[in-house]
Design an enzyme around this catalytic site. Structure first.
Site, short mmCIF file in Angstrom:
data_model
loop_
_atom_site.label_atom_id
_atom_site.label_comp_id
_atom_site.label_asym_id
_atom_site.label_seq_id
_atom_site.Cartn_x
_atom_site.Cartn_y
_atom_site.Cartn_z
N LYS A 116 77.46 29.99 23.44
CA LYS A 116 77.36 30.09 22.12
C LYS A 116 76.29 30.44 22.10
CE LYS A 116 80.23 27.37 22.50
NZ LYS A 116 81.61 28.13 22.26
N GLU A 200 68.70 24.61 15.94
CA GLU A 200 69.10 25.39 14.91
C GLU A 200 68.95 24.41 13.55
OE1 GLU A 200 73.74 27.00 16.04
OE2 GLU A 200 73.11 25.53 14.86
N HIS A 235 83.07 15.04 16.92
CA HIS A 235 84.20 16.04 17.12
C HIS A 235 84.91 16.45 17.26
CE1 HIS A 235 79.24 16.52 16.38
NE2 HIS A 235 79.55 15.71 17.05
N ARG A 293 90.95 31.45 21.32
CA ARG A 293 92.27 30.99 22.29
C ARG A 293 92.89 30.59 20.87
NH1 ARG A 293 88.89 26.39 21.80
NH2 ARG A 293 89.30 24.59 20.09
C1 MV4 Z 1 75.24 21.57 13.32
C2 MV4 Z 1 76.66 21.40 12.49
C3 MV4 Z 1 74.60 21.15 11.33
N1 MV4 Z 1 74.10 21.84 11.23
N2 MV4 Z 1 75.21 22.23 13.56
C4 MV4 Z 1 79.74 20.48 14.99
C5 MV4 Z 1 80.15 20.68 16.84
C6 MV4 Z 1 80.15 22.02 16.62
N3 MV4 Z 1 81.74 21.99 16.30
C7 MV4 Z 1 79.11 22.55 15.79
N4 MV4 Z 1 78.96 21.57 15.15
C8 MV4 Z 1 77.94 21.26 14.26
N5 MV4 Z 1 76.80 22.21 14.16
C9 MV4 Z 1 73.71 22.81 12.66
N6 MV4 Z 1 72.73 23.62 12.80
C10 MV4 Z 1 77.24 19.94 12.14
C11 MV4 Z 1 77.78 19.77 12.80
C12 MV4 Z 1 79.17 19.83 12.70
C13 MV4 Z 1 78.92 17.90 13.06
C14 MV4 Z 1 78.20 17.64 13.37
C15 MV4 Z 1 77.70 16.73 13.27
C16 MV4 Z 1 79.34 14.55 13.40
C17 MV4 Z 1 79.99 15.75 13.07
C18 MV4 Z 1 80.67 17.46 12.46
C19 MV4 Z 1 81.80 18.07 12.59
C20 MV4 Z 1 81.73 19.68 12.17
C21 MV4 Z 1 80.06 20.12 12.23
#
Ligand code: MV4
Length: 523
Positions: A116, A200, A235, A293
């Site tokens: 990442k 972040e 997630h 993928r």
């Molecule tokens: C975040 C975020 C908010 N702020 N990063 C979730 C898994 C991965 N794809 C990254 N994700 C997130 N990163 C920052 N800086 C919100 C998500 C996020 C999420 C967070 C909590 C609950 C559900 C979520 C669904 C998609 C993305």
């Protein structure tokens, strides 16, 4: 062009890839574990090789066994699908070393985008906005403290080797940081063998929107538009759609071009997906991560663009050019996909393994079901419980929702619990219908549809017990109204509300004629 392709996967994606092979007159070879000996993908392939016992680590993750199967069947290429070995750079390398073609990006690019932090570095270098935060892994708690103060709370702690939300921690205030930092470190070490974290600025109530990109070996890199993936549970994506309800052409172009820039910068080849967070109000978008993928949700892009992504993966791997240029890509209509899981929504979504005793798959105008099971299939505990994806296409989002509703009502799977009842409620939910989606949708929907009375215990009986109890109540109610026919008692045509272990359920007659009550949870 390849004569024979081995599919190193199972379930619905293996069936999907077999179908593309059939369209291209390529011989599909399946691999299967002892638990999948009667599986649909084995039946549909021309040849099939047992690669080990049920446990994934001994079968679908067993690189030596997969390569031996490819050699034994003289397959020239291997399609990894998604999950399992699809993003395993060692596997991609081993396939190349065995003089076979891995259908996907090169191992080095897979490795770069798999970390990442290096993915964020690549995005930043390509001039793509990344979520404000550290690009390098945090060297100490003191550094985390300093960076968090600099960016301001709330912040998000994430595992460098993580992804998909694993090991992620939202920290809303400085006093929470130390414990969050320590638990995130130990979780990352346990889950990924790498305790490294980065930090972040937290984007609040974001949408999760991803861009499909495609690159060939002749320098062409094209984006195929976006998919809205905000409806997630822990997630795990639950419902995906194309285009996003935001439906803002300028946002699509800006995000699409950003995704193409990243793919070009890293020398990407094949199908890939760049994930972004979008702040709804400002329409600002930030790079999250890149998946090297084909994604589970690729059908909604196929339905709207008319492009067969698996076919393009195979032709590009064989050295051909993409069959389309950027200016050829058109988005027509709207598609929505539900991931059908063998889980019990009324039992905390616990997996519901067992034998499918009856299967009625919907069809008709605008409906596509990518399934990996048939009547008699054994849904086992060894693998991900997703059994199919149901997608509906319409000329617009409203028509897509109407068709999805019809298809969900037609869908019938007996013998196990599934998430179908959960989707039947979502497609009738006003917030969903209005398209006001963000990553908090499921949490809000669940609270709306499962109001807990103050004194109610949180346990509800298993869904079929609850339904039987409700139908019994309805029959009792209708008997009552017959015996009291002289009184002005409410009939079933007027909704009556019954309390069932603390949940409020609504009884309403499905139709005056049938006068057969349908028992559903109150929405
Ligand atoms: C975040 C975020 C908010 N702020 N990063 C979730 C898994 C991965 N794809 C990254 N994700 C997130 N990163 C920052 N800086 C919100 C998500 C996020 C999420 C967070 C909590 C609950 C559900 C979520 C669904 C998609 C993305």
């Amino acid at each position: 062009m390849f004569r024979k392709i081995l599919i190193a996967n199972r379930g619905e994606i293996a069936v999907r890839i077999i179908r593309a092979c059939r369209d291209m007159d390529i011989i599909p070879v399946a691999v299967y574990s002892e638990a999948d000996v009667d599986a649909l993908h084995v039946r549909l392939a021309d040849e099939a090789v047992c690669i080990g016992p049920p446990a994934s680590v001994d079968s679908y993750l067993n690189i030596a066994a997969v390569l031996a199967a490819a050699k034994a069947t003289a397959a020239e290429a291997i399609h990894p699908g998604y999950g399992f070995l699809a993003e395993n750079a060692d596997f991609a390398r081993a396939v190349g070393e065995a003089s076979l073609k891995f259908i996907g990006p090169t191992p080095d690019v897979m490795q770069t985008m798999g970390s990442k932090t290096s993915a964020r570095r690549a995005a930043a270098a390509a001039g793509v906005p990344v979520v404000p935060g550290t690009v390098e892994p945090l060297q100490s708690f003191a550094e985390a403290q300093e960076v968090a103060e600099r960016f301001g709370y709330p912040v998000m702690l994430k595992a460098s080797a993580g992804g998909g939300g694993k090991g992620m921690r939202l920290v809303s205030a400085t006093e929470e940081l130390q414990s969050a930092f320590e638990t995130a470190q130990s979780e990352a070490a346990a889950a990924f063998g790498n305790p490294e974290l980065y930090l972040e600025k937290a984007i609040e109530r974001p949408r999760h929107i991803e861009i499909q990109i495609f690159a060939d070996t002749h320098g062409s890199v094209v984006h195929l538009g976006e998919r809205e993936c905000s409806i997630q549970r822990r997630h795990q994506k639950v419902i995906e759609e194309c285009p996003s309800p935001i439906d803002d052409p300028s946002l699509r172009i800006r995000m699409g071009e950003a995704a193409v820039r990243i793919a070009q910068a890293v020398g990407y080849v094949g199908a890939g997906t760049v994930e972004f967070l979008v702040a709804d109000a400002t329409r600002e978008f930030y790079f999250l991560e890149m998946n090297t993928r084909l994604q589970v949700e690729h059908p909604v892009t196929e339905l709207v663009t008319g492009i067969d992504l698996v076919r393009e993966q195979i032709t590009v791997a064989a050295g051909a050019q993409l069959s389309f240029k950027q200016e050829d890509v058109r988005w027509n209509g709207h598609a929505i996909e539900c991931r059908v899981y063998a889980e019990d929504p009324e039992n905390n979504f616990f997996p519901s393994p067992g034998t499918i005793t009856f299967l009625q798959v919907p069809a008709g105008p605008g409906i596509r079901d990518d399934g990996g099971v048939r009547a008699g299939s054994e849904v086992s505990i060894h693998y991900d419980p997703m059994i199919s994806k149901l997608a509906a296409w319409g000329r617009n989002r409203t028509e897509a929702i109407d068709r999805l509703r019809r298809a969900l009502d037609e869908y019938q799977i007996d013998g196990i619990q599934t998430t179908l009842p959960f989707f039947r409620r979502i497609v009738r939910d006003d917030e969903f219908i209005n398209g006001h989606l963000d990553t908090g949708f499921i949490a809000r929907f669940w609270d709306r549809t499962h109001p807990r009375l103050p004194d109610a215990p949180d346990k509800s009986p298993r869904s079929e017990t609850r339904d039987l109890a409700l139908i019994a109540a309805a029959l009792f109610h209708s008997q009552q109204s017959k015996t009291d026919s002289l009184k002005d008692t409410p009939t079933l045509s007027t909704p009556s509300r019954w309390r069932m272990s603390g949940r409020v359920a609504q009884l309403e007659s499905k139709s005056a004629l049938a006068n057969k009550p349908s028992a559903t949870e109150a929405d």
